[in-house]
Scaffold this motif. Structure first.
Motif, PDB file in Angstrom:
ATOM      1  N   UNK A   1      38.059  32.421   8.927  1.00 21.50           N
ATOM      2  CA  UNK A   1      38.861  33.617   8.708  1.00 21.50           C
ATOM      3  C   UNK A   1      38.095  34.901   8.964  1.00 21.50           C
ATOM      4  N   UNK A   2      38.846  35.978   9.029  1.00 18.18           N
ATOM      5  CA  UNK A   2      38.247  37.301   9.197  1.00 18.18           C
ATOM      6  C   UNK A   2      37.679  37.766   7.861  1.00 18.18           C
ATOM      7  N   UNK A   3      36.763  38.685   7.903  1.00 18.08           N
ATOM      8  CA  UNK A   3      36.213  39.252   6.664  1.00 18.08           C
ATOM      9  C   UNK A   3      37.312  40.048   5.970  1.00 18.08           C
ATOM     10  N   UNK A   4      37.354  39.963   4.661  1.00 13.85           N
ATOM     11  CA  UNK A   4      38.372  40.624   3.865  1.00 13.85           C
ATOM     12  C   UNK A   4      37.691  41.662   2.975  1.00 13.85           C
ATOM     13  N   UNK A   5      37.965  42.937   3.220  1.00 18.01           N
ATOM     14  CA  UNK A   5      37.339  44.014   2.442  1.00 18.01           C
ATOM     15  C   UNK A   5      37.673  43.914   0.961  1.00 18.01           C
ATOM     16  N   UNK A   6      38.806  43.299   0.611  1.00 20.65           N
ATOM     17  CA  UNK A   6      39.175  43.132  -0.800  1.00 20.65           C
ATOM     18  C   UNK A   6      38.245  42.166  -1.528  1.00 20.65           C
TER      19      UNK A   6
ATOM     20  N   UNK B   1      20.668  37.962  -2.850  1.00 18.64           N
ATOM     21  CA  UNK B   1      20.788  36.874  -3.822  1.00 18.64           C
ATOM     22  C   UNK B   1      22.223  36.370  -3.871  1.00 18.64           C
ATOM     23  N   UNK B   2      22.374  35.081  -4.061  1.00 18.13           N
ATOM     24  CA  UNK B   2      23.700  34.507  -4.272  1.00 18.13           C
ATOM     25  C   UNK B   2      23.792  34.118  -5.742  1.00 18.13           C
ATOM     26  N   UNK B   3      24.868  34.565  -6.379  1.00 15.33           N
ATOM     27  CA  UNK B   3      25.083  34.264  -7.788  1.00 15.33           C
ATOM     28  C   UNK B   3      26.420  33.561  -7.922  1.00 15.33           C
ATOM     29  N   UNK B   4      26.443  32.522  -8.745  1.00 16.71           N
ATOM     30  CA  UNK B   4      27.664  31.787  -9.005  1.00 16.71           C
ATOM     31  C   UNK B   4      28.276  32.320 -10.298  1.00 16.71           C
ATOM     32  N   UNK B   5      29.547  32.651 -10.245  1.00 16.39           N
ATOM     33  CA  UNK B   5      30.274  33.203 -11.382  1.00 16.39           C
ATOM     34  C   UNK B   5      31.266  32.175 -11.908  1.00 16.39           C
TER      35      UNK B   5
ATOM     36  N   UNK C   1      31.111  31.861  -5.738  1.00 12.02           N
ATOM     37  CA  UNK C   1      29.831  32.481  -5.409  1.00 12.02           C
ATOM     38  C   UNK C   1      30.027  33.806  -4.704  1.00 12.02           C
ATOM     39  N   UNK C   2      29.067  34.696  -4.914  1.00 13.47           N
ATOM     40  CA  UNK C   2      29.045  35.969  -4.224  1.00 13.47           C
ATOM     41  C   UNK C   2      27.626  36.323  -3.827  1.00 13.47           C
ATOM     42  N   UNK C   3      27.506  37.063  -2.739  1.00 11.18           N
ATOM     43  CA  UNK C   3      26.196  37.516  -2.270  1.00 11.18           C
ATOM     44  C   UNK C   3      26.036  38.974  -2.667  1.00 11.18           C
ATOM     45  N   UNK C   4      24.936  39.267  -3.353  1.00  9.50           N
ATOM     46  CA  UNK C   4      24.653  40.618  -3.798  1.00  9.50           C
ATOM     47  C   UNK C   4      24.307  41.493  -2.593  1.00  9.50           C
TER      48      UNK C   4
ATOM     49  N   UNK D   1      33.298  36.918   0.341  1.00 12.22           N
ATOM     50  CA  UNK D   1      33.779  36.261   1.562  1.00 12.22           C
ATOM     51  C   UNK D   1      32.935  35.015   1.820  1.00 12.22           C
ATOM     52  N   UNK D   2      33.504  34.051   2.539  1.00  7.98           N
ATOM     53  CA  UNK D   2      32.723  32.897   2.985  1.00  7.98           C
ATOM     54  C   UNK D   2      31.601  33.424   3.883  1.00  7.98           C
ATOM     55  N   UNK D   3      30.407  32.859   3.814  1.00  7.47           N
ATOM     56  CA  UNK D   3      29.298  33.353   4.653  1.00  7.47           C
ATOM     57  C   UNK D   3      29.597  33.358   6.150  1.00  7.47           C
ATOM     58  N   UNK D   4      30.511  32.503   6.610  1.00 11.73           N
ATOM     59  CA  UNK D   4      30.843  32.451   8.034  1.00 11.73           C
ATOM     60  C   UNK D   4      32.119  33.212   8.376  1.00 11.73           C
ATOM     61  N   UNK D   5      32.708  33.915   7.411  1.00 14.22           N
ATOM     62  CA  UNK D   5      33.912  34.702   7.691  1.00 14.22           C
ATOM     63  C   UNK D   5      33.584  35.783   8.716  1.00 14.22           C
TER      64      UNK D   5
END
Length: 156
Positions: free
Chosen positions: A80-85, A109-113, A122-125, A138-142
């Motif tokens: 998918x495309x990157x989503x600014x939301x 850093x990647x943190x799991x919430x 997960x999110x990347x700081x 976003x997915x790392x490959x978005x």
């Protein structure tokens, strides 16, 4: 070849043992492999449960055991495309609740919430301030066009 010896074909609920390579065609690191099981050992993944991007799963459907192919996937068909939301500010308190004690945070850093329903995501700081941090969920490959190479070793 008898019908019992005929190659199995990938179905929507199949378990597929395969080698695969995902190469980045655009974005940071273009031209490099993101993952490559040809270098190590094959993977076994189940169709229909979200282990694959929908576009990659669609490429596998109805293919026989032994098939070896390469395909280019535009970002929209891949992850998918990157989503600014999906860029969100998270308080330092919430970060602390989701990381080991005394964690030193830095960009990348990647943190799991923990989600309200108990699930995890997960999110990347991206940016760190004294009171909050900007995370990319976003997915790392978005947003990245991909090339996939797949060799189907077995289908159950």
């Amino acid at each position: 070849m008898t019908s019992s010896q005929a190659a199995q074909h990938v179905r929507p609920d199949s378990y597929v043992t395969l080698h695969y390579r995902i190469e980045l065609l655009t974005g940071p690191g273009a031209g490099t492999a993101f993952v490559d099981t040809f270098l190590d050992r094959p993977a076994t993944l189940q169709m229909g449960i979200g282990q694959w991007a929908p576009g990659i799963e669609a490429l596998l459907l109805d293919r026989p055991e032994g098939d070896h192919f390469t395909a280019d996937l535009p970002a929209a068909q891949a992850y998918g495309e990157r989503n600014a939301d999906l860029l969100r500010w998270v308080s330092r308190d919430e970060m602390a609740r989701n990381a080991p004690p005394d964690t030193e945070f830095e960009a990348g850093d990647m943190i799991e919430f923990v989600a309200p329903n108990g699930g995890r995501y997960s999110g990347v700081l991206k940016t760190l301030r004294d009171d909050a941090a900007l995370f990319d969920f976003n997915h790392p490959l978005a947003g990245i066009d991909l090339q996939v190479e797949i060799k189907i070793l077995g289908v159950l």
